[in-house]
Each structure stands twice: as C-alpha cells, then as structure tokens.
Design an enzyme around this catalytic site. Structure first.
Site, PDB file in Angstrom:
ATOM      1  N   LYS A   1       0.843  -1.200   0.000  1.00 59.12           N
ATOM      2  CA  LYS A   1       0.000   0.000   0.000  1.00 59.12           C
ATOM      3  C   LYS A   1       0.882   1.255   0.000  1.00 59.12           C
ATOM      4  O   LYS A   1       0.598   2.223  -0.696  1.00 59.12           O
ATOM      5  CB  LYS A   1      -0.942  -0.017   1.209  1.00 59.12           C
ATOM      6  CG  LYS A   1      -2.100  -0.996   0.984  1.00 59.12           C
ATOM      7  CD  LYS A   1      -2.882  -1.342   2.224  1.00 59.12           C
ATOM      8  CE  LYS A   1      -3.830  -2.501   1.916  1.00 59.12           C
ATOM      9  NZ  LYS A   1      -4.467  -3.091   3.073  1.00 59.12           N
TER      10      LYS A   1
ATOM     11  N   GLN B   1      -4.915  -2.313   9.298  1.00 60.71           N
ATOM     12  CA  GLN B   1      -4.743  -3.600   8.621  1.00 60.71           C
ATOM     13  C   GLN B   1      -5.386  -4.710   9.467  1.00 60.71           C
ATOM     14  O   GLN B   1      -5.038  -4.891  10.626  1.00 60.71           O
ATOM     15  CB  GLN B   1      -3.243  -3.880   8.388  1.00 60.71           C
ATOM     16  CG  GLN B   1      -2.962  -5.124   7.580  1.00 60.71           C
ATOM     17  CD  GLN B   1      -3.509  -5.044   6.142  1.00 60.71           C
ATOM     18  OE1 GLN B   1      -3.337  -4.035   5.462  1.00 60.71           O
ATOM     19  NE2 GLN B   1      -4.177  -6.094   5.700  1.00 60.71           N
TER      20      GLN B   1
ATOM     21  N   ASP C   1     -11.574   2.735   3.765  1.00 60.28           N
ATOM     22  CA  ASP C   1     -11.882   1.321   3.565  1.00 60.28           C
ATOM     23  C   ASP C   1     -13.377   1.106   3.316  1.00 60.28           C
ATOM     24  O   ASP C   1     -13.789   0.046   2.870  1.00 60.28           O
ATOM     25  CB  ASP C   1     -11.532   0.576   4.864  1.00 60.28           C
ATOM     26  CG  ASP C   1     -10.453  -0.437   4.642  1.00 60.28           C
ATOM     27  OD1 ASP C   1     -10.087  -0.651   3.481  1.00 60.28           O
ATOM     28  OD2 ASP C   1      -9.985  -1.013   5.645  1.00 60.28           O
TER      29      ASP C   1
END
Ligand code: NDP
Length: 286
Positions: free
Chosen positions: A54, A98, A121
C-alpha cells in the site's frame, strides 16, 4: 463449441486507475496533498506485505503515507489513542487499520473509532449506512474494484440479473448494493442457499466471493455471462479463485482470472478513495 470468453485484465485496469489517481493528485497539488495512514499491529508477515505494498502504491501516485506500527501486546486503549491521534492530524485524510488484528483486540471498536471522514476502507458503519441509503461516501475497495472491472469490460448492469455469492460486510453485501444502485436485479446467495447452481445458471453477472477454491464449476455459468471472481484461495497448486476458471472461460462472455483480476484493483481503489477523502476535507473547510 462456443468461443472462449474474454479475460478481464485486472492488472491493466488497476494501472489505469492508478494513472487517473496520479493525474488527480497532480491537479489538486495547490489545494491539498492526500495522505494515507496505515496501522499495523503485530508481526503477521502477510499483513506486513500488504501494508508495504500500500505504501509503495501511495508513493507511485504522489500520496503521502504515514505508518504506525505497534506490537501485538498493545492494549485496546493504546491502539484507540493512536487512532485518535491520526483522526486529529490534518495531513492524514485516510486511515487504514490492517485486519485482522491480533487476538484480544476489539476490531469492531477500532474500525468504529476511525473518523467516518477518514474511512477510506468504507467499512465504518456510517459509510455502510450511506451506501444503503444511496448517499455519497466511501465505498469498500474490493466491491468498487468489481464494479470498475464490469465497466472496463463494457458490461452495464442495468436490467441484468446479477447473482452475488457471499454476504460478508467486506465484499458480498456491498457488491450487491452497488449492483442494485446500477439497476441490476440482484440475488444474494450464501451458505444456506438451496440451489446455488440454479441461481447462478440464471445470472447474466456472477460475483463469486465465498472463499472456497473452484467451488463454482463452469457448467453452472450461463453462456455469455460475466464472471467476477473475488476469491483468493491458496492451494497446493498456488492461488485459485472461487470459480473454476478453465471450465468457466468456455462459457462466460467475460471473466476475471485469479490472480490478476479483482486482487490488483483493491489497492488501486484505496488510492482513489484517499483522493476523494482529501478533496472532501478541503471542500468541507470552504
Ligand atoms: P467470508 O468468509 O467473510 O464470507 C464468505 C461468504 O460466502 C459467507 O457469506 C458465506 O455464507 C458464503 N459461503 C461460504 N461457503 C458457501 C457455499 N458453499 N455456498 C454459498 N455461499 C457460501 O469471506 P469474504 O467475503 O471476506 O471473502 C470472500 C473471498 O474473497 C475470500 O476468498 C477472500 O480471500 C477473497 N477476498 C479477496 C479480496 C481481493 O482483494 N480480491 C478482498 C477480500 C476478500 P454465510 O454467510 O451463510 O456463512
């Protein structure tokens, strides 16, 4: 025999999304530089690889990245404290925790602590509510990637029968809502669906997100249907999807491979969501 279906190239599509993001970042440079924070807890090697990729992806498109790395022994309240710090930082527009978090930490509480404005997200309940209500807001990255792949293949969901297999909050439910938003007639299947083969056999669009290696054989696919395979399953032969690609491509009109289909899209859509969040932050200041 019917002609082979067309393989939808997720790598190339993801590169196009990244290129769009790069141009948008350049175009907004005098207003705001988008920043994405990642929070990694513990030492799970797979999670560390995801987070690194990422960061690399951010760097390539000009998004600033901030990394918070915490030991697995971190307490819930310490972790929440770090999220609060990131929520307060004006240079951070998106926060990505995460998952999965190490045992003992309350994932739901952590996700909910992230400011809804920085939820790139699309997993925060506020973002999910916005999706359900048809209001603008961040959409979950993998489902967004599926929709983009349909567009890349020139498949308009309007009026089509779409079957989504899997009803998780991460993939199945949001994909179903996004398809509905684009006017498909949507059936959402799950482990208690009694005739999965029959449901899939009627579908013009199949989105497979059940997490079972090659569980959907090509024989179930309607001739000419579009197949988006979200599954990522590691078996002895390597990575395979939820659809049996070799037999499905014989019947499908378009189909995504695994790897190289939906997978590469997820990070690309995260970058796109980060740009949107940064733009919203400056628009909100006006
Ligand atoms: P979950 O395990 O959370 O959900 C799986 C869903 O599939 C559940 O709704 C379950 O039903 C349903 N299901 C399981 N078995 C069957 C079956 N035999 N028939 C019909 N439905 C079934 O998985 P996720 O949604 O998180 O992920 C799904 C897949 O997508 C996984 O392979 C995952 O690795 C992959 N993935 C890929 C991403 C990418 O970037 N490409 C990102 C995220 C996930 P029930 O609700 O009844 O239990």
């Amino acid at each position: 025999m019917a002609a082979l279906g067309i393989r939808i190239d997720g790598k190339a599509a993801a590169e196009r999304v990244r290129e769009e993001v790069r141009s948008r970042v350049e175009a907004m440079a005098d207003r705001v530089r988008p920043g994405l924070a990642t929070v990694l807890v513990g030492d799970d090697p797979a999670s560390a690889v995801y987070v690194r990729s990422k960061h690399r992806a951010c760097e390539k498109v000009g998004i600033e990245s901030v990394h918070v790395e915490l030991p697995a022994t971190v307490t819930q309240s310490e972790l929440i404290g770090h999220i609060d710090d990131l929520n307060a930082r004006p240079d951070v527009h998106g926060i990505l925790v995460q998952l999965p978090l190490p045992e003992g930490l309350d994932e739901k509480a952590v996700i909910e602590r992230v400011s809804a404005a920085k939820d790139v997200d699309g997993l925060h309940p506020v973002s999910q509510g916005r999706l359900l209500a048809g209001q603008p807001g961040p959409r979950p990255c993998t489902p967004l990637g599926c929709m983009r792949l349909l567009d890349e293949a020139g498949v308009d969901p309007r009026g089509k029968r779409a079957v989504v297999v899997g009803r998780s909050l991460l993939v199945g439910k949001p994909v179903a809502l996004l398809l509905l938003e684009r006017h498909a007639t949507v059936t959402l299947c799950h482990s208690r669906t009694t005739d999965l083969a029959g449901e899939i056999g009627r579908a013009d669009i199949v989105v497979a997100a059940l997490g079972r290696p090659r569980a959907i054989p090509g024989a179930w696919i309607k001739e000419g249907a579009t197949v988006i395979d979200v599954g990522i399953n590691r078996i002895a032969e390597g990575l395979v999807g939820d659809v049996d690609y070799e037999s499905a491509i014989e019947r499908a009109g378009h189909i995504t491979p695994v790897p190289g289909g939906v997978g590469p899209m997820t990070i690309a859509m995260l970058l796109s969501n980060t740009v949107e969040a940064a733009l919203r932050s400056v628009d909100a200041d006006v």
